[in-house]
Enzyme design. Structure first.
Site, PDB file in Angstrom:
ATOM      1  CG  HIS A  82      -1.993   1.061   1.320  1.00  0.00           C
ATOM      2  ND1 HIS A  82      -2.794   1.294   0.351  1.00  0.00           N
ATOM      3  CD2 HIS A  82      -1.080   2.617   1.869  1.00  0.00           C
ATOM      4  CE1 HIS A  82      -3.547   2.602   0.283  1.00  0.00           C
ATOM      5  NE2 HIS A  82      -2.759   2.782   1.304  1.00  0.00           N
ATOM      6  CG  ASP A 161     -11.053   6.513   5.725  1.00  0.00           C
ATOM      7  OD1 ASP A 161      -9.897   7.255   6.847  1.00  0.00           O
ATOM      8  OD2 ASP A 161     -10.789   6.322   5.062  1.00  0.00           O
ATOM      9  NE  ARG A 168      -7.735  13.178   9.004  1.00  0.00           N
ATOM     10  CZ  ARG A 168      -7.384  12.433   8.313  1.00  0.00           C
ATOM     11  NH1 ARG A 168      -7.906  11.659   7.966  1.00  0.00           N
ATOM     12  NH2 ARG A 168      -5.923  12.479   8.014  1.00  0.00           N
ATOM     13  CB  SER A 183      -6.950   7.429   7.618  1.00  0.00           C
ATOM     14  OG  SER A 183      -7.802   7.665   6.080  1.00  0.00           O
ATOM     15  CE  LYS A 187      -8.571   4.579   3.044  1.00  0.00           C
ATOM     16  NZ  LYS A 187      -8.758   6.261   2.811  1.00  0.00           N
TER      17      LYS A 187
END
Ligand code: URA
Length: 432
Positions: A82, A161, A168, A183, A187
Site C-alpha cells: 500500500h 473513514d 478532516r 484512516s 481501510k
C-alpha cells in the site's frame, strides 16, 4: 458516557480508553454524535496526538464500522502493498504481477486518484474494457486463477473513514499522524491479507514532506498492523521527483509494461524490486537475497508480464496492451517543455508535476470529475540528466489544446544547475 466528556478528556491531553473510542466512532456513525463534536474531537487529536493504544483502538473502530473482506477461499498466502500516494506511482501494476508469478496471491482493493496524486483504479480503467467492479466471488476466482486481482474500494468497507475524512478535509485536520495512520490502516485492515508492505512516501509529492515525519508515520502504521496480527513492514521512499518517466493513466500503464519487459527507468525499477522482495520475504518465500533473485527471474523469463496479461484479460481488459504497449493511445494534442539553459537537472517537484498533469486532464479535483485517460506528462529528462538549452525536458499530452499554464508549471518546477547532483536512493529507510 457522553461525547462531551470524551472531547474534553482528549482536549486536556489524557488517554482515551478503547470503550470511549468505540463509543465515539459508533455514535458518530449513528448520527447521535454530531459533525461539530467529531470536528472538535479531530482538532483535539491534532493538537494532543494519540498514544499507540489509542491509535490502534481508533483504527480498529474505523475498520469495524463496515464489512470486512473474507478471502479465506483464496488458496495460499496473501500479500499486499500500500502506497501513501504519489505522482507517477504505477508501482502496483508492476509489483503485483511479479509477486503473483512467485506463487504469492495479491488480492488488492485500490483507490482512485484525487488532487495531484494518481490512483491504481484510474490507471487500470484506461485499458479498454477493464472492469474494477467485480463481485466478491468473481474477484476471488480471478485471484485463484491468475494469482492476482484488483478492484475498487467499496463503500461497504470502513465507512467511518469516509465520514471522518470528509470532516478532516474541511476542518484543517488532515495532516495529523494518528489520524492519517488510522484512516489508511482502517481501510487496509478491512481487507484480508496476511502480509502488508507499506510504501510511505516522503517529499514534495507526498502527504509528509519531511523524512522525519514520514518515518514516524511508517512506525505508527506498522505498529497498528502488528497489533492486528499482520506481518508488516514499511519502506520510506523518495517522492520529491515523480516516479519513472510517465505521469497520467495510459502513459503509466505503458511504462508499467515496459518495466516488466526489463526496460524500466532505473530508480522506479529499483523501487518495484524492493517492494516485491519485501512482500515475498514476509510471505516466507526465503531470505531477502533469495526473494530478490526470484523477483529478477520473473522479470527476465517474462512470466510477470504474462501474469499481467492474464489478469488484464480476466478482468475484461484488452490484453493486447501488454504485448504491444506502443499501441496504447494518448490524447491527440501534445506540446513540449524545453530546457531554458545548458546544465544538469538538479531538482524537480513531484507535487508541481502532479498539478500540471491535473490541469491537462489526467486527474480529478473532486470525486465527480471525469478523467482524460490519455492525458499526462512524459518526462524526458530526470534529475541528474545533462541538458542543452532547447532540449525537450517533458512532453505534455491532453485533449484540450491548452498547454500554457502546465508548461509554465513544469518549467519553473524543473531546476537546472551547473553540477550533477548526488544521486538520492529511492528507498530511504526500512521500518521492520
Ligand atoms: N490517505 C488516506 O486514506 N487517509 C488520510 O488521512 C491520508 C491519506
Amino acid at each position: 458516557m457522553r461525547a462531551y466528556d470524551i472531547i474534553q478528556k482528549k482536549r486536556d491531553g489524557k488517554e482515551l480508553t478503547k470503550e470511549e473510542i468505540d463509543f465515539f466512532v459508533g455514535g458518530y456513525m449513528r448520527d447521535e454524535i454530531k459533525d461539530y463534536q467529531a470536528a472538535a474531537f479531530c482538532m483535539a487529536v491534532y493538537f494532543r496526538g494519540m498514544t499507540p493504544e489509542e491509535t490502534a483502538s481508533f483504527t480498529f473502530a474505523i475498520r469495524d464500522s463496515g464489512e470486512r473482506a473474507d478471502f479465506s477461499q483464496i488458496s495460499g498466502i496473501r500479500a499486499d502493498k500500500h502506497s501513501t500516494g504519489g505522482v507517477g506511482d504505477k508501482t502496483s501494476l508492476v509489483v503485483a504481477p511479479i509477486v503473483a508469478s512467485c506463487g504469492v496471491k495479491v488480492a488488492k482493493i485500490s483507490g482512485r486518484g484525487l488532487g495531484h496524486t494518481g490512483g491504481t483504479i484510474d490507471k487500470l480503467e484506461s485499458i479498454g474494457g477493464f472492469r474494477t467492479d467485480l463481485d466478491e466471488k468473481t474477484f476471488i476466482d480471478v485471484v485463484n486463477d491468475c494469482g492476482m486481482a484488483i478492484i475498487g474500494q467499496n463503500a461497504v468497507f470502513a465507512p467511518a473513514d469516509k465520514k471522518f475524512y470528509a470532516l478532516r478535509d474541511v476542518t484543517a485536520t488532515v495532516d495529523s499522524i494518528p489520524l492519517i495512520a488510522s484512516s489508511i490502516m482502517g481501510k487496509k485492515l478491512a481487507s484480508d491479507d496476511d502480509c502488508i508492505v507499506l510504501d510511505v512516501k516522503t517529499g514534495s509529492g507526498a502527504f509528509m514532506k519531511t523524512q522525519e515525519k514520514s518515518e514516524e508515520l511508517a512506525r505508527v502504521m506498522t505498529d497498528i498492523g502488528k497489533r492486528a496480527g499482520k506481518k508488516i513492514c514499511a519502506l520510506v521512499t523518495d517522492m520529491d521527483e515523480p516516479l519513472g518517466y510517465a505521469v497520467g493513466n495510459a502513459l503509466e500503464v505503458k511504462e508499467a509494461v515496459e518495466t516488466l519487459q526489463g526496460k524500466g527507468e532505473r530508480r522506479f525499477t529499483a523501487l518495484c524490486i524492493a517492494l516485491a522482495t519485501k512482500m515475498l520475504f514476509l510471505a516466507g518465500k526465503g531470505s531477502e537475497k533469495e526473494c530478490e533473485r526470484l523477483v529478477f527471474s520473473k522479470i527476465i523469463d517474462g512470466s510477470a508480464l504474462k501474469t499481467l496479461a492474464r489478469f488484464v484479460r480476466a478482468q475484461g481488459g484488452d490484453e493486447e496492451v501488454v504485448f504491444t504497449p506502443e499501441k496504447i493511445a494518448f490524447s491527440p494534442e501534445k506540446a513540449d517543455v524545453l530546457a531554458e539553459k545548458d546544465g544538469f537537472i538538479v531538482q524537480t517537484s513531484a507535487e508541481e508535476y502532479g498539478k500540471a498533469a491535473l490541469l491537462l486532464g489526467a486527474g480529478r479535483n473532486t470525486m465527480e470529475d471525469k478523467i482524460d485517460f490519455g492525458a499526462g506528462i512524459l518526462i524526458k529528462k530526470k534529475v541528474g540528466d545533462r541538458v542543452k538549452k532547447g532540449d525537450v525536458i517533458a512532453t505534455l499530452y491532453s485533449s484540450k489544446n491548452d498547454f500554457e499554464t502546465a508548461q509554465e508549471i513544469i518549467s519553473s518546477a524543473t531546476k537546472i544547475g551547473d553540477e550533477r547532483p548526488k544521486e538520492r536512493p529511492i528507498v530511504l529507510k526500512t521500518i521492520e
